[in-house]
Design a protein around this motif. Structure first.
Motif: not given
Length: 205
Positions: A114, A135, A138, A143, A145
């Motif tokens: 991401v 963020s 995320f 996920a 980053y």
């Protein structure tokens, strides 16, 4: 095997849209298969009509579908963009993100690659806090980053290690060519990173 990349954004005046298009272009040049999506407008029609740039931008992007859960599942990489709203994510994009709880709870967004991008009207108007807010979403997803860092001339010229951002205000339209170049480079970086992870996972199977 093409890497799948979702570029989903919200834009009022068009600055974040142009960043999104540049991000998508960079991801495609890196070999990604891209879906470009625009979050649904939530402002009343009479408010939108009072600003010509807002109305024109919405009309120009009417052909874009809103992001869906299926888009999130489909994507190897997800890049989200928003204008800054009081240093935070704009409501139309956040409204969509708040529906992703079932995917998060089922770990369907874990290990997605991401990145985030944003636009702001003043030099210190909250672009970094907005990127950090993205963020946070995320991180909750689990996920991965990928930041642009200060890697390469394009990223160094734009000067934001947290994501890509553009400055645009009355009398100063944007993004600049430097910001667009940084967005293309970031799209390519995220797509390439996802590609390495996907190919590595396939080798391990």
């Amino acid at each position: 095997m093409a890497i799948t990349v979702l570029v989903a954004y919200y834009s009022a005046g068009g600055t974040t849209r142009r960043l999104a298009e540049a991000v998508a272009e960079g991801a495609e040049k890196a070999g990604g298969e891209v879906r470009l999506r625009r979050a649904e407008e939530t402002a009343p029609a009479e408010i939108v009509a009072g600003r010509q740039d807002w109305a024109d931008n919405l009309a120009a992007t009417d052909h874009l579908a809103p992001p869906t859960h299926e888009d999130l599942r489909w994507a190897d990489a997800i890049m989200l963009g928003t204008p800054t709203r009081y240093g935070n994510i704009a409501t139309p994009l956040m409204r969509f993100l708040e529906t992703t709880g079932p995917l998060w709870f089922a770990d369907e967004l874990a290990d997605k690659v991401v990145g985030g991008f944003a636009s702001v009207g003043t030099a210190h108007g909250g672009h970094e806090s907005t990127l950090l807010a993205l963020s946070h979403v995320f991180h909750h997803w689990g996920a991965l980053y990928v930041s642009p860092g200060y890697l390469g001339e394009a990223s160094r010229a734009a000067g934001n290690p947290y994501g890509v951002s553009a400055l645009a205000s009355i009398g100063r339209p944007g993004p600049s060519e430097e910001e667009l170049s940084a967005a293309r480079a970031y799209g390519a970086r995220v797509a390439a990173t996802a590609g390495r992870l996907v190919r590595g996972a396939l080798r391990d199977e």
